[in-house]
Structure formats: structure tokens, C-alpha cells
Design a protein around this motif. Structure first.
Motif, PDB file in Angstrom:
ATOM      1  N   VAL A 264     100.623   3.086  39.900  1.00 39.31           N
ATOM      2  CA  VAL A 264     100.541   3.066  38.438  1.00 39.31           C
ATOM      3  C   VAL A 264     100.958   4.398  37.828  1.00 39.31           C
ATOM      4  O   VAL A 264     101.399   4.453  36.679  1.00 39.31           O
ATOM      5  CB  VAL A 264      99.117   2.688  37.978  1.00 39.31           C
ATOM      6  N   TRP A 267     100.074   6.189  33.876  1.00 37.40           N
ATOM      7  CA  TRP A 267     100.024   5.241  32.755  1.00 37.40           C
ATOM      8  C   TRP A 267      98.617   4.735  32.477  1.00 37.40           C
ATOM      9  O   TRP A 267      98.416   3.956  31.543  1.00 37.40           O
ATOM     10  CB  TRP A 267     100.977   4.078  33.018  1.00 37.40           C
ATOM     11  N   ASP A 268      97.627   5.147  33.263  1.00 39.33           N
ATOM     12  CA  ASP A 268      96.245   4.734  33.034  1.00 39.33           C
ATOM     13  C   ASP A 268      95.338   5.786  33.646  1.00 39.33           C
ATOM     14  O   ASP A 268      95.567   6.242  34.767  1.00 39.33           O
ATOM     15  CB  ASP A 268      95.975   3.359  33.666  1.00 39.33           C
ATOM     16  N   LEU A 281      95.855   1.185  30.145  1.00 38.99           N
ATOM     17  CA  LEU A 281      96.806   0.100  29.991  1.00 38.99           C
ATOM     18  C   LEU A 281      96.324  -0.888  28.939  1.00 38.99           C
ATOM     19  O   LEU A 281      95.117  -1.053  28.721  1.00 38.99           O
ATOM     20  CB  LEU A 281      96.991  -0.637  31.318  1.00 38.99           C
ATOM     21  N   TYR A 331     102.598 -10.759  34.926  1.00 41.82           N
ATOM     22  CA  TYR A 331     103.228  -9.538  34.440  1.00 41.82           C
ATOM     23  C   TYR A 331     102.728  -9.227  33.024  1.00 41.82           C
ATOM     24  O   TYR A 331     102.638 -10.121  32.188  1.00 41.82           O
ATOM     25  CB  TYR A 331     104.746  -9.677  34.409  1.00 41.82           C
ATOM     26  N   LEU A 351     106.588  -0.839  28.971  1.00 37.23           N
ATOM     27  CA  LEU A 351     106.061  -0.736  30.324  1.00 37.23           C
ATOM     28  C   LEU A 351     105.817  -2.144  30.852  1.00 37.23           C
ATOM     29  O   LEU A 351     105.190  -2.971  30.185  1.00 37.23           O
ATOM     30  CB  LEU A 351     104.755   0.055  30.328  1.00 37.23           C
ATOM     31  N   TYR A 353     104.257  -4.214  34.142  1.00 34.64           N
ATOM     32  CA  TYR A 353     103.449  -4.044  35.339  1.00 34.64           C
ATOM     33  C   TYR A 353     102.840  -5.375  35.761  1.00 34.64           C
ATOM     34  O   TYR A 353     102.625  -6.270  34.949  1.00 34.64           O
ATOM     35  CB  TYR A 353     102.356  -2.998  35.143  1.00 34.64           C
ATOM     36  N   LYS A 367     100.430  -2.821  39.586  1.00 35.49           N
ATOM     37  CA  LYS A 367     101.618  -2.121  40.060  1.00 35.49           C
ATOM     38  C   LYS A 367     102.633  -2.044  38.929  1.00 35.49           C
ATOM     39  O   LYS A 367     103.056  -3.076  38.397  1.00 35.49           O
ATOM     40  CB  LYS A 367     102.242  -2.833  41.266  1.00 35.49           C
ATOM     41  N   VAL A 368     103.007  -0.824  38.561  1.00 32.18           N
ATOM     42  CA  VAL A 368     104.021  -0.613  37.530  1.00 32.18           C
ATOM     43  C   VAL A 368     105.409  -0.846  38.118  1.00 32.18           C
ATOM     44  O   VAL A 368     105.715  -0.375  39.227  1.00 32.18           O
ATOM     45  CB  VAL A 368     103.912   0.807  36.947  1.00 32.18           C
ATOM     46  N   ASP A 370     109.200  -0.032  38.153  1.00 30.57           N
ATOM     47  CA  ASP A 370     109.969   1.151  37.791  1.00 30.57           C
ATOM     48  C   ASP A 370     111.383   0.774  37.363  1.00 30.57           C
ATOM     49  O   ASP A 370     112.153   0.215  38.151  1.00 30.57           O
ATOM     50  CB  ASP A 370     110.021   2.101  38.986  1.00 30.57           C
ATOM     51  N   LEU A 388     107.155   7.763  38.410  1.00 29.24           N
ATOM     52  CA  LEU A 388     106.938   6.639  37.503  1.00 29.24           C
ATOM     53  C   LEU A 388     106.931   7.047  36.029  1.00 29.24           C
ATOM     54  O   LEU A 388     106.751   6.193  35.164  1.00 29.24           O
ATOM     55  CB  LEU A 388     105.619   5.926  37.837  1.00 29.24           C
ATOM     56  N   THR A 392     109.498   3.064  32.055  1.00 24.24           N
ATOM     57  CA  THR A 392     109.624   2.141  30.934  1.00 24.24           C
ATOM     58  C   THR A 392     111.047   1.622  30.755  1.00 24.24           C
ATOM     59  O   THR A 392     112.022   2.253  31.166  1.00 24.24           O
ATOM     60  CB  THR A 392     109.190   2.838  29.633  1.00 24.24           C
TER      61      THR A 392
END
Length: 426
Positions: A264, A267-268, A281, A331, A351, A353, A367-368, A370, A388, A392
Motif C-alpha cells: 500500500v 497511501w494509508d 484510504l 477494486y 488511486l 487498489y 494492494k495498490v 501501480d 508506490l 495514481t
């Protein structure tokens, strides 16, 4: 898991936390096996509103054996995440390591920053009130070493004894019925440096917690050594371990894995709580009832549809699009920009994920995806997972899952900063 592997300071911290967070009912930071009535105050627990039928296909859930599932709604037993919540905050020291300076100086390392962080992230929906009825150091009856706390293990007797001693020492001056959860700020000179390991841990929904004043002390966060990794940013970032740990008392899982923040990234805050400020998130904000159902779109049907996303940091407007793949996974799409709690965003955009409600905390439930694999990222901020940071998707770019027949395209941005995304499902 390789608990002694030294990668970079944040990842070492992550590995330590993975080990100690297994203490609550032998799970990580909490568990789906929660029984009613384990909250610290009557009526506490996550808000579980009745969601409209259009969103139900997107309310994924995990099996009952999953530890701290990402499913919606959150299981019972955690602290309330909206309205006014009161965090009993105690500063603790030991006979062999007396607190240095005033206990309230230790308190000031985390507040008002933690309260402000939650106010910003929740759009004002969480009124977090830290309370310190005991203004000085709360002395434990034994030395820190005598408790035998290292990285922790399921049903660790040292932690059990420490919690019991805290309750006994505090109970004459504290009415535990008045609080939603407990923060324990241990004197920084007890235990190892954060450069070596991190002992900070949260017991969430702990069905075997001690009882005080007739209520179970089921949700408790412990913070040990200073979260200073030597990068020189402690004065701005040292507090952030507490909002991460408190995230567990509200029912959020760890998003880092044994490899660190590679799933991740930054992003969080449940993934990386060192380095520059970052938010939660959008999925977590919906889970905590900080987003209204009207701000969420469920792309469950076949065909093509367009949606508008406004920046997650701003109050109001559509925030989250979810594309369910089955009743366990899907997603999520949201718009991240450099504002609010997101000071480290170096490439604004959508974004994307994957959320899996059937994966345990600390094992990669999110899971982001990429957009620029192996790019090296766009940030040089200390302790931010660089790879990461540019994940985006911008206008003209798309994410494609050919196997599942899902295509997400960013088709434009307007003058207000809102993005339009097109979701296609075969």
C-alpha cells in the motif's frame, strides 16, 4: 516473516508490530471473533447503518476466521468511530526507568496532533477527546524488564500482567466507565530504541481483557519508545504512531506485510506511520462511517458507466467507486491530492487498489495497483515508500484486468479538480 531483517527503519518497525499485534485473542490487533459487550463503554462499537440495496453487492465480507477483516460492516467489539469518543490517556513509568521530565510533556508529543489528525480525516465526524485524569507518571509495581515484554506473542503473560497492574494503579482515580478506549504512553527510556525495534501494540476487541469499574478494558493502545528514526523529522512526525494504533481500536487492520509497506505504501496510515503525513484510504473512511452511502458508487453491473470523483481530502461530493469481483474482493477507486492529511502526495490522481476481506491483518488485505511499475516513484520524503508514490492514474491512463474483464479509464478532470472515470465490465 523475518523479524530480525533490517531493511529500513520503517520496515523494521512494521515487522516488530506484526509480531506484537497478535496478542488480542491470539490475532493481530483484533479479531473477527468478538463477543458483544467487550467495548469499554456501554453503547460503544462501530456504527453499522442500514445500507441501501444498491450498495450491498459492494459490502464484501470475510469468513469468520479472518483476523480484522476489511469487510463492511465492521465486527462488533471495537470503539465507536463517529461522534464524541473519549480516550483515557495514561503516562506510565517503572521503578528502574522513571519518567524523565513531566508526564504531560509525554502527552504533548501526541496531542493535540492526534486529535487534529482524526478531525481532518473524518471531516469532523470523529470528535476525539484525550483525557488525562492522572496528570503525573503512573508508576508500575515492577521494572519494565520484569514484565518480559519483547516483541510479544499470543497470550503473552507479560502484557497481561502489565494491563492488570495499570488497572490496579489507575482505578482509584479513574472511572473506566467514562471512556471508549485506553492509551498507554510509556516513558521513552523504557524498552529498546525505535531504531532497534518497535513494541507499540494495540489490543482491540480483546475478550480476555481485565475488567475495571464493571467494564472490560478491551481496546487499548500502547506506545513505547519515541518514533524517531534519525531522519530529523520527529518534531513533525513522531506522533503518528498513535493514530495508527488507534486505527486498530476502531477496527482497522495493518496494511503493511512482512516485507514492509510494499503493498500500500504511504497511501494509508495503517500501512506507513513514519515520515510525512498521510491519510486513510477511502475504503476505510466508508468502513468507519466517515463517508455517507451517497458518496459511494457500486459498479456491480456489466457494461460501461462513468463516475465523478472529488478529492478525498475535501468534505462532500462523491469519493469512492467500488467494483466488486465477488463477495470477498473488489477494486476501489478514489482521488488523492496533496491537501488535508496528504502532504506527501507528489502525483495527484486516481488511486486504484484491490481490497480483500478474506485476508488477515498484516497479510496484505489491500494492494495498490501501480500505474508506473519500477519507476522509483516521485517522492524523496524520508520514510515514504517511494515506488508506490506515483501509483495514481491520470487523465488518458487506464487500469485493465483482462482476466476479470474490468477496465478503468481516467477520462478527464474539470476546473474544480474533480476527475471523471469510466468503468467497463464484461
Amino acid at each position: 516473516m523475518q523479524p530480525n531483517r533490517r531493511i529500513r527503519p520503517r520496515r523494521v518497525a512494521a515487522l516488530a508490530s506484526v509480531a506484537v499485534l497478535t496478542l488480542a485473542v491470539s490475532t493481530s490487533a483484533g479479531t473477527g471473533h468478538l463477543t458483544a459487550g467487550t467495548s469499554t463503554v456501554a453503547g460503544a462499537g462501530p456504527v453499522s447503518p442500514e445500507h441501501p440495496s444498491a450498495l450491498r453487492p459492494c459490502m464484501i465480507s470475510g469468513r469468520s476466521t479472518v483476523q480484522m477483516s476489511e469487510g463492511i460492516p465492521t465486527a462488533r467489539g471495537y470503539a465507536r468511530s463517529t461522534g464524541t469518543v473519549r480516550g483515557l490517556t495514561l503516562m506510565v513509568d517503572f521503578p528502574d526507568t522513571p519518567g524523565r521530565g513531566r508526564a504531560l510533556d509525554r502527552f504533548a508529543e501526541f496531542f493535540p496532533q492526534t486529535r487534529d489528525w482524526y478531525r481532518t480525516s473524518s471531516y469532523g465526524r470523529l470528535d476525539y477527546r484525550p483525557e488525562t485524569p492522572i496528570r503525573g507518571w503512573l508508576r508500575m509495581p515492577k521494572s519494565f524488564r520484569a514484565y518480559g515484554i519483547e516483541r510479544g506473542a499470543p497470550f503473552d503473560p507479560g502484557y497481561r500482567k502489565l494491563v492488570e497492574d495499570i488497572v490496579v494503579a489507575a482505578d482509584p482515580k479513574v472511572d473506566f466507565r467514562s471512556y471508549d478506549f485506553l492509551n498507554v504512553l510509556v516513558t521513552p527510556n523504557a524498552g529498546p530504541s525505535a531504531l532497534d525495534t518497535v513494541l507499540s501494540v494495540t489490543f482491540a476487541g480483546n475478550a480476555e481483557a481485565p475488567v475495571a469499574d464493571g467494564v472490560s478494558v478491551a481496546n487499548a493502545s500502547f506506545v513505547y519508545s519515541r518514533q524517531d528514526d534519525g531522519s530529523g523529522t520527529y518534531h513533525r512526525t513522531g506522533y503518528r504512531v498513535l493514530p495508527h494504533e488507534n486505527g486498530h481500536v476502531f477496527g482497522l487492520p495493518d496494511l503493511y506485510t512482512a516485507e514492509g509497506g510494499g503493498a500500500v505504501g504511504h497511501w494509508d496510515i495503517m500501512s506507513e506511520d513514519w515520515g510525512a503525513n498521510n491519510d486513510l484510504l477511502g475504503w476505510h473512511k466508508w468502513k468507519l462511517s466517515w463517508l455517507d452511502d451517497a458518496q459511494v458508487r457500486c459498479a456491480a453491473g456489466r457494461g460501461t458507466a462513468e463516475y465523478v470523483l472529488t478529492p478525498l481530502a475535501r468534505e462532500g461530493g462523491p469519493k469512492l467507486v467500488f467494483v466488486p469481483l465477488n463477495r470477498r474482493t473488489g477494486y476501489a477507486l478514489e482521488l488523492r491530492t496533496r491537501e488535508g492529511n496528504d502532504e506527501a502526495v507528489c502525483r495527484p490522481g486516481v488511486l486504484v487498489y484491490k481490497v480483500d476481506a478474506d485476508v488477515d491483518t498484516g497479510m496484505g488485505p489491500v494492494k495498490v495497483l501501480d500505474s508506473r511499475e519500477d519507476s522509483g516513484g516521485c517522492t524523496r520524503s524520508p520514510n515514504v515508500h517511494a515506488e508506490l508514490s506515483d501509483a495514481t492514474f491520470g487523465p488518458g491512463e487506464e487500469f485493465v484486468d483482462e482476466k476479470r474483464g474490468v477496465r478503468v479509464a481516467v477520462v478527464g478532470v474539470d476546473l474544480t479538480g474533480a476527475y471523471r472515470v469510466r468503468v467497463s465490465r464484461e
